[in-house]
Design an enzyme around this catalytic site. Structure first.
Site, PDB file in Angstrom:
ATOM      1  N   ARG A  27      -5.363   0.246  -6.653  1.00 11.06           N
ATOM      2  CA  ARG A  27      -4.081   0.823  -6.234  1.00 11.06           C
ATOM      3  C   ARG A  27      -3.575   1.904  -7.180  1.00 11.06           C
ATOM      4  NH1 ARG A  27      -1.941  -2.168  -2.091  1.00 11.06           N
ATOM      5  NH2 ARG A  27      -2.347  -4.395  -2.113  1.00 11.06           N
TER       6      ARG A  27
ATOM      7  N   GLY B 282       0.768  -1.243   0.000  1.00 13.84           N
ATOM      8  CA  GLY B 282       0.000   0.000   0.000  1.00 13.84           C
ATOM      9  C   GLY B 282       0.793   1.283   0.000  1.00 13.84           C
TER      10      GLY B 282
ATOM     11  N   ASP C 114      -5.627  -0.467  -1.661  1.00 11.80           N
ATOM     12  CA  ASP C 114      -6.479  -1.312  -2.483  1.00 11.80           C
ATOM     13  C   ASP C 114      -7.735  -1.772  -1.760  1.00 11.80           C
ATOM     14  OD1 ASP C 114      -6.054  -4.651  -1.833  1.00 11.80           O
ATOM     15  OD2 ASP C 114      -4.828  -3.194  -0.772  1.00 11.80           O
TER      16      ASP C 114
ATOM     17  N   LYS D 159      -5.343   6.959  11.753  1.00  7.58           N
ATOM     18  CA  LYS D 159      -6.714   6.861  12.257  1.00  7.58           C
ATOM     19  C   LYS D 159      -6.676   6.846  13.784  1.00  7.58           C
ATOM     20  CE  LYS D 159      -8.578   4.321   8.295  1.00  7.58           C
ATOM     21  NZ  LYS D 159      -9.348   3.133   7.872  1.00  7.58           N
TER      22      LYS D 159
ATOM     23  N   ASP E 112      -3.763   2.417  11.443  1.00  7.19           N
ATOM     24  CA  ASP E 112      -5.090   2.440  12.073  1.00  7.19           C
ATOM     25  C   ASP E 112      -5.007   1.816  13.457  1.00  7.19           C
ATOM     26  OD1 ASP E 112      -5.058  -0.241  11.116  1.00  7.19           O
ATOM     27  OD2 ASP E 112      -6.421   0.225   9.494  1.00  7.19           O
TER      28      ASP E 112
ATOM     29  N   GLU F 195       4.574   4.090   5.825  1.00  6.41           N
ATOM     30  CA  GLU F 195       3.335   3.313   5.799  1.00  6.41           C
ATOM     31  C   GLU F 195       2.240   4.119   5.120  1.00  6.41           C
ATOM     32  OE1 GLU F 195       1.838   0.661   5.570  1.00  6.41           O
ATOM     33  OE2 GLU F 195       1.698  -0.233   7.563  1.00  6.41           O
TER      34      GLU F 195
ATOM     35  N   PHE G 158     -12.992   3.590   5.007  1.00  5.53           N
ATOM     36  CA  PHE G 158     -12.148   2.732   4.182  1.00  5.53           C
ATOM     37  C   PHE G 158     -11.795   3.486   2.916  1.00  5.53           C
ATOM     38  CE2 PHE G 158     -11.238  -0.477   0.998  1.00  5.53           C
ATOM     39  CZ  PHE G 158     -10.326  -1.266   1.682  1.00  5.53           C
TER      40      PHE G 158
END
Length: 175
Positions: free
Chosen positions: A165, A45, A159, A131, A103, A99, A152
């Site tokens: 992505r 990610g 993704d 988060k 979360d 990163e 989300f």
């Protein structure tokens, strides 16, 4: 926009993302002035964020990819899996973990445990998104692009079931 079985709407434009990356890069440059840093993007990610970030950095840096995951679909499994560990070359060096989203913080907690075993000089965390409402960690996230809620998101490297992505903008799932 539809990805698989979900509808998404624009959450943040590519231009907004670029502004966030620029701001984060300025802080990283300030903190690492005169130092060489090993940038460790977390696959998969964070690859787009990390790419844009390192292109804005003005100090020497080495890039070493690592892979940790705990997600399946739209939620964390609670189990952190390591697919590509931190390399032994981080020993004695300043490490910047990059990163996409922190979360719950459980994956990052595992990463920190693993990287500190290799005896780096320092470790800092840089996350595009954070988060705070979901965070259960007992450590600081040193560089945060933007705090968000528990929505989300997909696009810009993130993704939904391996799709989305490559979207240049960031999207949020519609309720």
């Amino acid at each position: 926009m539809r990805i698989k079985d979900r509808d998404f709407e624009v959450f943040m434009s590519a231009e907004e993302l670029d502004g966030i990356v620029r701001r984060v890069a300025e802080k990283v440059i300030e903190d690492y002035e005169g130092k060489e840093v090993v940038v460790c993007p977390i696959l998969t990610g964070a690859f787009m964020f990390a790419t844009d970030l390192v292109r804005k950095l003005t100090m020497p840096c080495e890039v070493r990819f690592v892979r940790y995951t705990s997600y399946s679909g739209m939620s964390s499994t609670g189990e952190v899996r390591c697919g590509l560990p931190f390399p032994p070359e981080v020993k004695g060096k300043d490490v910047l973990i990059v990163e996409d989203v922190v979360d719950t913080g459980l994956s990052m907690k595992r990463m920190l445990k693993d990287v500190w075993k290799l005896k780096p000089r320092s470790v800092r965390i840089c996350s595009l998104f954070f988060k705070p409402g979901a965070f259960q960690g007992d450590y600081a996230v040193d560089y945060v692009g933007r705090e968000i809620g528990n929505e989300f998101i997909v696009g810009y490297g993130l993704d939904y079931e391996e799709q989305g992505r490559t979207l240049k903008d960031l999207y949020v799932v519609k309720d």
